[in-house]
Design a protein around this motif. Structure first.
Motif, PDB file in Angstrom:
ATOM      1  N   ALA A  19     -11.727  34.321 -10.132  1.00 17.41           N
ATOM      2  CA  ALA A  19     -12.342  35.644 -10.224  1.00 17.41           C
ATOM      3  C   ALA A  19     -11.795  36.573  -9.149  1.00 17.41           C
ATOM      4  O   ALA A  19     -12.346  36.680  -8.061  1.00 17.41           O
ATOM      5  CB  ALA A  19     -13.863  35.517 -10.111  1.00 17.41           C
ATOM      6  N   GLY A  20     -10.707  37.263  -9.476  1.00 16.13           N
ATOM      7  CA  GLY A  20     -10.115  38.198  -8.539  1.00 16.13           C
ATOM      8  C   GLY A  20     -10.519  39.628  -8.826  1.00 16.13           C
ATOM      9  O   GLY A  20     -10.391  40.500  -7.980  1.00 16.13           O
ATOM     10  N   PHE A  21     -10.983  39.896 -10.033  1.00 15.28           N
ATOM     11  CA  PHE A  21     -11.479  41.199 -10.453  1.00 15.28           C
ATOM     12  C   PHE A  21     -10.434  42.310 -10.376  1.00 15.28           C
ATOM     13  O   PHE A  21     -10.769  43.469 -10.159  1.00 15.28           O
ATOM     14  CB  PHE A  21     -12.736  41.593  -9.663  1.00 15.28           C
ATOM     15  CG  PHE A  21     -13.840  40.573  -9.754  1.00 15.28           C
ATOM     16  CD1 PHE A  21     -14.453  40.320 -10.970  1.00 15.28           C
ATOM     17  CD2 PHE A  21     -14.263  39.871  -8.643  1.00 15.28           C
ATOM     18  CE1 PHE A  21     -15.463  39.380 -11.070  1.00 15.28           C
ATOM     19  CE2 PHE A  21     -15.276  38.934  -8.725  1.00 15.28           C
ATOM     20  CZ  PHE A  21     -15.884  38.682  -9.940  1.00 15.28           C
ATOM     21  N   ASP A  22      -9.165  41.980 -10.562  1.00 19.15           N
ATOM     22  CA  ASP A  22      -8.126  43.014 -10.568  1.00 19.15           C
ATOM     23  C   ASP A  22      -8.320  44.021 -11.701  1.00 19.15           C
ATOM     24  O   ASP A  22      -7.894  45.163 -11.584  1.00 19.15           O
ATOM     25  CB  ASP A  22      -6.738  42.385 -10.695  1.00 19.15           C
ATOM     26  CG  ASP A  22      -6.264  41.735  -9.404  1.00 19.15           C
ATOM     27  OD1 ASP A  22      -6.918  41.940  -8.364  1.00 19.15           O
ATOM     28  OD2 ASP A  22      -5.242  41.033  -9.445  1.00 19.15           O
ATOM     29  N   ALA A  23      -8.952  43.587 -12.792  1.00 12.99           N
ATOM     30  CA  ALA A  23      -9.171  44.488 -13.926  1.00 12.99           C
ATOM     31  C   ALA A  23     -10.385  45.393 -13.718  1.00 12.99           C
ATOM     32  O   ALA A  23     -10.655  46.268 -14.546  1.00 12.99           O
ATOM     33  CB  ALA A  23      -9.349  43.680 -15.214  1.00 12.99           C
ATOM     34  N   ALA A  24     -11.104  45.223 -12.606  1.00 14.59           N
ATOM     35  CA  ALA A  24     -12.314  46.001 -12.353  1.00 14.59           C
ATOM     36  C   ALA A  24     -12.011  47.477 -12.156  1.00 14.59           C
ATOM     37  O   ALA A  24     -10.965  47.855 -11.602  1.00 14.59           O
ATOM     38  CB  ALA A  24     -13.038  45.462 -11.124  1.00 14.59           C
ATOM     39  N   ASP A  25     -12.935  48.282 -12.615  1.00 14.75           N
ATOM     40  CA  ASP A  25     -12.850  49.722 -12.399  1.00 14.75           C
ATOM     41  C   ASP A  25     -12.797  49.972 -10.899  1.00 14.75           C
ATOM     42  O   ASP A  25     -13.620  49.466 -10.147  1.00 14.75           O
ATOM     43  CB  ASP A  25     -14.072  50.400 -13.022  1.00 14.75           C
ATOM     44  CG  ASP A  25     -13.929  51.902 -13.106  1.00 14.75           C
ATOM     45  OD1 ASP A  25     -12.807  52.409 -12.923  1.00 14.75           O
ATOM     46  OD2 ASP A  25     -14.941  52.581 -13.375  1.00 14.75           O
ATOM     47  N   GLU A  61     -11.250  35.157  -5.554  1.00 15.56           N
ATOM     48  CA  GLU A  61      -9.904  35.133  -4.973  1.00 15.56           C
ATOM     49  C   GLU A  61      -9.330  36.534  -5.061  1.00 15.56           C
ATOM     50  O   GLU A  61      -9.568  37.241  -6.023  1.00 15.56           O
ATOM     51  CB  GLU A  61      -9.006  34.108  -5.680  1.00 15.56           C
ATOM     52  CG  GLU A  61      -8.907  34.256  -7.183  1.00 15.56           C
ATOM     53  CD  GLU A  61      -7.804  35.192  -7.652  1.00 15.56           C
ATOM     54  OE1 GLU A  61      -6.958  35.632  -6.853  1.00 15.56           O
ATOM     55  OE2 GLU A  61      -7.814  35.513  -8.837  1.00 15.56           O
ATOM     56  N   GLY A  62      -8.623  36.912  -4.087  1.00 19.65           N
ATOM     57  CA  GLY A  62      -7.929  38.201  -4.102  1.00 19.65           C
ATOM     58  C   GLY A  62      -8.885  39.376  -4.187  1.00 19.65           C
ATOM     59  O   GLY A  62      -9.986  39.364  -3.663  1.00 19.65           O
ATOM     60  N   CYS A  70     -17.437  43.772  -4.891  1.00 18.35           N
ATOM     61  CA  CYS A  70     -18.872  43.595  -4.656  1.00 18.35           C
ATOM     62  C   CYS A  70     -19.674  43.799  -5.936  1.00 18.35           C
ATOM     63  O   CYS A  70     -20.552  42.995  -6.271  1.00 18.35           O
ATOM     64  CB  CYS A  70     -19.362  44.563  -3.571  1.00 18.35           C
ATOM     65  SG  CYS A  70     -18.761  44.167  -1.924  1.00 18.35           S
ATOM     66  N   ASP A  71     -19.388  44.882  -6.662  1.00 17.57           N
ATOM     67  CA  ASP A  71     -20.129  45.179  -7.893  1.00 17.57           C
ATOM     68  C   ASP A  71     -19.916  44.107  -8.957  1.00 17.57           C
ATOM     69  O   ASP A  71     -20.864  43.637  -9.591  1.00 17.57           O
ATOM     70  CB  ASP A  71     -19.728  46.550  -8.449  1.00 17.57           C
ATOM     71  CG  ASP A  71     -20.155  47.698  -7.557  1.00 17.57           C
ATOM     72  OD1 ASP A  71     -21.000  47.486  -6.653  1.00 17.57           O
ATOM     73  OD2 ASP A  71     -19.640  48.819  -7.753  1.00 17.57           O
ATOM     74  N   ALA A  72     -18.676  43.689  -9.142  1.00 18.60           N
ATOM     75  CA  ALA A  72     -18.369  42.676 -10.158  1.00 18.60           C
ATOM     76  C   ALA A  72     -18.962  41.326  -9.762  1.00 18.60           C
ATOM     77  O   ALA A  72     -19.512  40.616 -10.608  1.00 18.60           O
ATOM     78  CB  ALA A  72     -16.866  42.579 -10.359  1.00 18.60           C
ATOM     79  N   SER A  73     -18.861  40.970  -8.490  1.00 15.02           N
ATOM     80  CA  SER A  73     -19.430  39.703  -8.013  1.00 15.02           C
ATOM     81  C   SER A  73     -20.938  39.694  -8.206  1.00 15.02           C
ATOM     82  O   SER A  73     -21.506  38.687  -8.644  1.00 15.02           O
ATOM     83  CB  SER A  73     -19.105  39.478  -6.539  1.00 15.02           C
ATOM     84  OG  SER A  73     -17.727  39.334  -6.350  1.00 15.02           O
ATOM     85  N   GLU A  74     -21.577  40.791  -7.876  1.00 15.74           N
ATOM     86  CA  GLU A  74     -23.030  40.887  -8.046  1.00 15.74           C
ATOM     87  C   GLU A  74     -23.418  40.722  -9.519  1.00 15.74           C
ATOM     88  O   GLU A  74     -24.365  40.009  -9.842  1.00 15.74           O
ATOM     89  CB  GLU A  74     -23.550  42.226  -7.522  1.00 15.74           C
ATOM     90  CG  GLU A  74     -25.045  42.386  -7.690  1.00 15.74           C
ATOM     91  CD  GLU A  74     -25.556  43.752  -7.241  1.00 15.74           C
ATOM     92  OE1 GLU A  74     -26.791  43.925  -7.258  1.00 15.74           O
ATOM     93  OE2 GLU A  74     -24.749  44.635  -6.908  1.00 15.74           O
TER      94      GLU A  74
END
Length: 171
Positions: A19-25, A61-62, A70-74
């Motif tokens: 879960a690196g969330f590179d695609a996150a807004d 990761e990353g 923070c938002d995606a992890s939450e």
């Protein structure tokens, strides 16, 4: 349309997500640029929880944008805790990007050689989430209805005793 059908067919014992969330807004275009909302990451986590008896590991990761991470992890942790954050209806009715549809169709074409489950999704890739779910329900209902039908052979005696035959003769 691709990952879940393959994962269901594979039937893993555990699911490990990098879960690196590179695609996150919030991540700039060279790194991500896909603008996936935190709620969407939570939704995807809930989908993955249906696999492997819910044994799911999210390894952070990353990441490049602290707010996005923070938002995606939450949202993912909330999903793991069973907290469901509803999507606005306009998001569920939104059709996917044409480039994404083309890419998914290509991936499905290739992967369907190895995974039978993905073939069924090729027709619904360009639909909104709501329309795709509706189509899945309609197809399931049709398959169930067909499966409940039985075919029998009528005996010749039954054909002779058919009331419709008598009605035609009386006319």
């Amino acid at each position: 349309s691709v990952v879940m059908p393959i994962a269901q067919e594979f039937s893993p014992d555990v699911v490990l997500v990098s879960a690196g969330f590179d695609a996150a807004d919030g991540n700039p275009a060279p790194l991500g640029g896909y603008k996936v909302s935190a709620k969407c990451f939570g939704f995807l986590t809930r989908q993955l929880m249906s696999l492997a008896g819910g044994r799911l590991i999210l390894a952070l990761e990353g990441g490049h944008d602290l707010t996005a991470i923070c938002d995606a992890s939450e949202a993912c942790v909330s999903a793991l805790l069973g907290i469901q954050d509803a999507f606005p209806e306009d998001v569920l009715l939104q059709k996917p990007n044409a480039n994404a549809v083309h890419s998914l169709q290509t991936v499905i074409e290739i992967q369907s050689q190895y995974w039978q489950n993905v073939k069924a999704y090729s027709r619904s890739v360009g639909l909104s989430y709501v329309a795709a779910q509706s189509k899945d329900c309609e197809e399931t209902d049709a398959v169930n209805a067909l499966a409940s039908l039985s075919v029998g052979v009528m005996s010749n005696k039954r054909l002779l005793d058919d009331p419709m035959e008598h009605d035609c003769d009386s006319m």
